[in-house]
Design a protein around this motif. Structure first.
Motif, PDB file in Angstrom:
ATOM      1  N   ASN A  24       0.810  -1.207   0.000  1.00 18.74           N
ATOM      2  CA  ASN A  24       0.000   0.000   0.000  1.00 18.74           C
ATOM      3  C   ASN A  24       0.851   1.268   0.000  1.00 18.74           C
ATOM      4  N   THR A  49      -7.748  -0.204   4.161  1.00 20.98           N
ATOM      5  CA  THR A  49      -7.354  -0.275   2.753  1.00 20.98           C
ATOM      6  C   THR A  49      -8.468  -0.866   1.897  1.00 20.98           C
ATOM      7  N   VAL A  98      -4.019  -1.789  -3.799  1.00 25.26           N
ATOM      8  CA  VAL A  98      -4.702  -1.549  -2.525  1.00 25.26           C
ATOM      9  C   VAL A  98      -5.559  -2.757  -2.144  1.00 25.26           C
TER      10      VAL A  98
END
Length: 531
Positions: A334, A412, A509
């Motif tokens: 991420n 996320t 992500v």
């Protein structure tokens, strides 16, 4: 060393600060100001890390690096780190420079960080000014930028070990705890300031117009902060050099089994050396009984010994390493691509369009807002670290570990499903929880494991043969640290393929969320927690 049995020559090296009955004199209490000065290295390092996290992917894309190749850059540095980090750590243990064991390595790595930043932030501008041919200019710009990224990552990853060892060498146990607290605090502050400066639109300010582009502005601030922070750090606490104690022992008085220094009794980075910084007399006697002089020579930590430790370590150590690997894989997936995600997915910009086009300017705006999100991450990481001591008494280490992975996975996941500017920025707080968790909980757990083993060894010392004791405990810490490099290798090798297959960075992500939720189950079911 001389004796009456014709034994091989043995050289024992010890720090000048380690001259005592058992090889160590307790370090004096360090003033708070000195510990803060020592922590400035972490501030400067994390500031530059923040600049890299915010700008390196946009830089690589802006110089024309093909999408299928940009994740390869992340492979080179961690592979070198995974192979060489233990060797460099051992080499700093044996450094005989009069300036000390750690500071020469810290200075060298800081210079390498500065050179790497100069190459990846200014490479495109310098090449454009020197080379007119478009094709040659593209090749050289990509090459120099990639070299800069690899060099910076290599040095920044390595420098943390010597900095921590420097702290452990010159501080008492109480000052080590205080010093590590200041390290964590200034790490968050450095990252927050780096992301904050990256979020400013320098193109419309006077400094941006004077220096040229935002990349040159960030290099100016990075070079200034890094240089000042490491000058302060290197002047913080005097460091005693290493010397050969066998030179101080007359040949006729040389013992058959020379006393072990703290560095020799335990391998570099072991919990005993970190926590006590002195040799336990009982363990010293056991060590002398169980080892012959040839075996008492300093053992170096190498890749081979790391791999052997990983294979032979108990299952609970191995599970902790796997959970650490899962966590860092999710976190890096991420963090390394978050600003690019904001520019392309949230703001719908295009990094491959002309630099004066509307699409590219929109992409740059998304990168700037992404920097604000990473700034929120760093600030929340410092805040969460401050309150962790209070939380652990209520939920324990298991609760902290589980909560860190869970909040990051959910955060996320929501960002990927609902790519909105304000929700993304708000959920960046979950990144800070994960960051603080990864930097603290696994090392608290490994300290608890080692404490448990020490209790067992004390109970069995009179019953069992001391020679039956297993591998060096310092290798457990080294193996845990190397999981970060292994995670970088997995991210660099896998995410480029996933982005190519999906045709969008949103898959990054989604992958981070899925891996974190898997890790959440793993830390709950397989990681052992000491009562």
């Amino acid at each position: 060393m001389g004796g009456n049995s014709g034994q091989p020559s043995i050289h024992t090296y010890t720090s000048l600060a380690e001259d005592g009955p058992f090889g160590f004199v307790e370090a004096p209490k360090r003033p708070t100001g000195r510990l803060i000065m020592h922590s400035m290295a972490m501030f400067g390092r994390e500031f530059c890390y923040a600049v890299e996290a915010a700008y390196v992917t946009p830089v690589l894309l802006s110089v024309g690096l093909p999408r299928r190749l940009y994740s390869v850059v992340w492979l080179l540095s961690p592979i070198l780190g995974f192979l060489l980090q233990p060797v460099v750590g051992s080499a700093s243990d044996h450094c005989h420079a009069m300036w000390g064991r750690r500071r020469p390595y810290i200075l060298t790595l800081a210079v390498m960080m500065l050179l790497g930043m100069a190459l990846y932030l200014n490479g495109d501008t310098v090449v454009s000014a020197l080379i007119a041919d478009p094709r040659r200019r593209l090749i050289w710009a990509i090459t120099i930028t990639m070299i800069g990224v690899v060099l910076f990552d290599f040095a920044a990853d390595f420098i943390d070990g010597p900095i921590k060892a420097y702290l452990f060498d010159v501080c008492s146990h109480q000052d080590k705890e205080r010093g590590l607290h200041y390290h964590a605090l200034f790490t968050g502050f450095g990252g927050a300031l780096g992301y904050l400066l990256g979020a400013i639109d320098w193109a419309h300010l006077k400094l941006g117009r004077v220096l040229g582009t935002e990349f040159q502005v960030m290099f100016f601030f990075s070079a200034l902060v890094l240089t000042l922070c490491f000058i302060i750090h290197l002047c913080s606490i005097p460091e005693a050099p290493l010397r050969d104690v066998t030179k101080d022992i007359p040949p006729q008085q040389a013992p058959q089994n020379p006393p072990l220094s703290s560095d020799r009794m335990y391998e570099y980075g072991s919990i005993e050396k970190v926590k006590n910084d002195s040799v336990n007399p009982e363990l010293l006697i056991l060590g002398e009984k169980s080892q012959n002089p040839a075996e008492q020579t300093q053992r170096t930590v190498t890749l081979k010994s790391l791999l052997r430790a990983l294979v032979s370590m108990p299952s609970h150590y191995r599970c902790l390493c796997i959970s650490h690997l899962i966590g860092w894989t999710a976190f890096l997936s991420n963090m390394l691509f978050f600003t690019d995600f904001m520019g392309q997915i949230v703001y719908h910009g295009d990094p491959y369009s002309a630099h004066n086009s509307t699409e590219f300017l929109i992409y740059e705006r998304g990168v700037e807002v992404g920097c604000w999100g990473l700034c929120i991450n760093s600030m929340f990481s410092s805040l969460y670290s401050y309150f962790q001591k209070a939380l652990v008494s209520y939920v324990g280490l298991k609760g902290l570990y589980f909560m860190g992975y869970l909040l990051f996975g959910l955060g996320t996941g929501f960002i990927s499903l609902f790519p909105n500017v304000y929700s993304a920025l708000a959920l960046c707080a979950s990144f800070g929880v994960m960051s603080s968790t990864l930097y603290t909980v696994p090392f608290n757990l490994i300290a608890e494991y080692h404490r448990e083993e020490q209790e067992e060894q004390k109970q069995q010392a009179q019953e069992a043969d001391p020679a039956s004791r297993g591998r060096g405990q310092g290798l457990d810490c080294a193996t845990l640290t190397c999981m970060v490099q292994l995670a970088q290798i997995l991210v660099g090798g896998g995410l480029g393929f996933l982005v190519n297959m999906a045709g969008s960075v949103v898959v990054v992500v989604i992958t981070a969320s899925a891996v974190a939720l898997i890790g959440c189950c793993f830390v709950a079911l397989f990681v052992r927690y000491v009562d």
